[in-house]
Design a protein around this motif. Structure first.
Motif, PDB file in Angstrom:
ATOM      1  N   TYR A 193       1.394  -0.701  -0.125  1.00 41.27           N
ATOM      2  CA  TYR A 193      -0.293  -0.117  -0.318  1.00 41.27           C
ATOM      3  C   TYR A 193       1.005   1.178  -0.156  1.00 41.27           C
ATOM      4  O   TYR A 193       1.502   0.840   0.413  1.00 41.27           O
ATOM      5  CB  TYR A 193      -0.311   0.200   1.450  1.00 41.27           C
TER       6      TYR A 193
ATOM      7  N   TYR B  72      -2.286   6.682   1.527  1.00 39.83           N
ATOM      8  CA  TYR B  72      -3.232   5.925   1.987  1.00 39.83           C
ATOM      9  C   TYR B  72      -3.287   5.163   3.188  1.00 39.83           C
ATOM     10  O   TYR B  72      -4.306   6.540   4.035  1.00 39.83           O
ATOM     11  CB  TYR B  72      -3.554   5.027   1.475  1.00 39.83           C
TER      12      TYR B  72
ATOM     13  N   ARG C 150      -3.933   8.497   5.268  1.00 43.21           N
ATOM     14  CA  ARG C 150      -5.112   9.250   5.603  1.00 43.21           C
ATOM     15  C   ARG C 150      -6.262   7.987   6.728  1.00 43.21           C
ATOM     16  O   ARG C 150      -7.066   8.894   7.353  1.00 43.21           O
ATOM     17  CB  ARG C 150      -5.617   9.149   4.030  1.00 43.21           C
TER      18      ARG C 150
ATOM     19  N   THR D 102      -1.132   4.965  -5.286  1.00 40.41           N
ATOM     20  CA  THR D 102      -2.008   6.758  -5.360  1.00 40.41           C
ATOM     21  C   THR D 102      -2.593   6.615  -7.066  1.00 40.41           C
ATOM     22  O   THR D 102      -1.882   6.038  -8.255  1.00 40.41           O
ATOM     23  CB  THR D 102      -1.140   7.871  -4.772  1.00 40.41           C
TER      24      THR D 102
ATOM     25  N   GLY E 285      -7.134   1.838  -4.314  1.00 39.60           N
ATOM     26  CA  GLY E 285      -6.782   2.498  -3.173  1.00 39.60           C
ATOM     27  C   GLY E 285      -7.608   3.221  -2.075  1.00 39.60           C
ATOM     28  O   GLY E 285      -7.463   2.789  -1.236  1.00 39.60           O
ATOM     29  N   GLN E 286      -7.863   3.938  -3.682  1.00 35.17           N
ATOM     30  CA  GLN E 286      -9.184   4.771  -2.465  1.00 35.17           C
ATOM     31  C   GLN E 286     -10.443   4.123  -1.376  1.00 35.17           C
ATOM     32  O   GLN E 286     -10.943   3.692  -0.996  1.00 35.17           O
ATOM     33  CB  GLN E 286      -9.900   5.665  -3.134  1.00 35.17           C
TER      34      GLN E 286
ATOM     35  N   LEU F 199      -9.052   2.410   0.914  1.00 30.36           N
ATOM     36  CA  LEU F 199      -8.944   3.326   2.602  1.00 30.36           C
ATOM     37  C   LEU F 199     -10.151   3.542   3.214  1.00 30.36           C
ATOM     38  O   LEU F 199     -10.325   3.258   3.761  1.00 30.36           O
ATOM     39  CB  LEU F 199      -8.528   4.956   1.535  1.00 30.36           C
TER      40      LEU F 199
END
Length: 446
Positions: free
Chosen positions: A374, A378, A381, A406, A430-431, A434
């Protein structure tokens, strides 16, 4: 399973509700000649510099046991985890979702998974799964009344972001030192995470029995063709010198997809045993400092939750647009051509990958995991948005799903986004992971 172990497990499982903890360890060292994964070509080992281990910490609040297992391996795959968890559930009754199994990411390990120049060895996978289970069984059998401390240290001098913004606006991974390309560096393209997460277990009012350490940095220092736990082995050695030879240390790597021990802005040599020992010593010193400042808990509550995050396997790329012109990931076109075919076969079988995101709570500590390499942005955050007093992110946990860069890295270029079995998820992965991690952390919040 022996009658003695069965009795010990039964006694541990029928405790009186006290906070209890135990540690176990198993050897995972591969045979001579087994391949060392992590490179673009096969690398049969020529011997052992230091052994590989699975180290387990089991913590029970009297009703909910959780197991934290760190293994000295490059990756860990879902079938290997499933085999280990099934045995653990059968022999200790710790539910599969309460067992975290994470690889340190040593690039001097055994043939654990297929990626780039490496393929897995089924016999070795069986050894790893059984070793993980044995470590947890021994930790469960060793459960004793304990006090637990949780703290946060900082170490910002041994890890560096390995991606750089270049003068043409592109991004490069490990630009070659001493070349015209290196002269084109503008600045690092991302941050680091200096957090040293520490969970320590001690006898009530007494000595340290074991430690769990969470830190984000690639484990790529030793190199060569000898098996080694790398700087994690030196971390254990240093902490054992402080707390005693029977003290066990679990290492859980953070989000190190773009984090390395190499300072690309320097010309210093940052590989080999001397540098690895320095890193282990610095991490150990910060761990000791953090332990010395801890408040000790006599009671706490545990919790576990899992979230399944579907992420698409990316569409077929344009090889020319993906290939960096220099730095890590450039060249090796024949290796990547083979890898793209294997990714296409995976995509044909199933265009979505159901990713496991695990959440565990141990008192004030919330832990979120996924199976990727990762990118650190991320995890930063995730920590900032977490509802817990202390938050760890653990990568390469419970499965292997490859690099998750990212969105900027996908368009910026470099090594990590280049399509292979080690980098195959879509740019929104990735999002999604997250958000899944934060969902798991909320589920286990007090």
């Amino acid at each position: 399973m022996s009658a003695l172990l069965s009795l010990a497990l039964l006694l541990a499982a029928t405790g009186d509700g006290d906070l209890k903890a135990g540690f176990g360890v198993a050897d995972l060292t591969p045979d001579a000649g087994a391949n060392i994964p992590g490179g673009f070509r096969a690398n049969p080992n020529k011997g052992v510099r230091d052994p590989l281990h699975a180290v387990a910490c089991v913590i029970s609040d009297g009703s909910t046991p959780v197991a934290l297992v760190g293994i000295d391996e490059l990756f860990i795959t879902k079938p290997t985890v499933a085999r280990a968890r099934e045995r653990i559930d059968r022999t200790t009754k710790i539910p599969a979702g309460n067992v975290l199994i994470a690889a340190s990411h040593t690039h001097s390990g055994g043939p654990i998974a297929g990626a780039l120049g490496s393929e897995e060895d089924p016999a070795y996978l069986a050894k790893v799964a059984d070793g993980i289970a044995k470590a947890v069984e021994d930790a469960f059998a060793a459960l004793e009344t304990a006090e637990i401390g949780i703290g946060l240290g900082k170490e910002d001098s041994i890890s560096f972001n390995r991606r750089f913004l270049m003068k043409d606006g592109r991004e490069a991974t490990h630009p070659e030192t001493g070349t015209k390309n290196h002269d084109q560096i503008v600045r690092p393209a991302g941050p680091i995470d200096p957090d040293v997460g520490v969970l320590a277990v001690r006898k009530p009012g007494g000595g340290i029995r074991g430690v769990v350490v969470n830190f984000a940095c690639h484990v790529t220092v030793m190199g060569g063709n000898l098996v080694s736990a790398d700087y994690v082995g030196f971390l254990r050695k240093e902490l054992k010198e402080v707390y005693g030879a029977t003290t066990e240390i679990v290492f859980l790597n953070g989000a190190c997809g773009d984090i390395t021990q190499v300072d690309n802005l320097s010309t210093a040599k940052e590989f080999g045993a001397e540098h690895s020992a320095m890193m282990g010593a610095k991490l150990a010193a910060e761990t000791v400092r953090t332990i010395n400042r801890m408040a000790w808990l006599k009671t706490l509550t545990n919790a576990a939750a899992s979230v399944t995050v579907p992420v698409a396997i990316r569409s077929e790329p344009n090889p020319a647009s993906e290939s960096p012109s220099f730095g890590l990931g450039s060249g090796n076109d024949e290796v990547y051509a083979s890898e793209r075919k294997k990714v296409a076969e995976e995509r044909e079988k199933s265009p979505l990958l159901n990713c496991e995101v695990q959440g565990l709570r141990i008192g004030p500590l919330g832990i979120a995991t996924n199976g990727s390499e990762y990118f650190v942005e991320y995890s930063l955050r995730m920590k900032a948005a977490s509802p817990h007093k202390f938050t760890w992110f653990v990568e390469l946990a419970n499965e292997y799903i490859g690099y998750v860069p990212t969105a900027q890295a996908f368009v910026g270029g470099g090594y990590e986004p280049r399509t292979a079995r080690s980098s195959k998820l879509a740019a929104d992965g990735g999002q999604k992971l997250l958000e899944g991690g934060l969902s798991a952390l909320r589920k286990i919040a007090p």
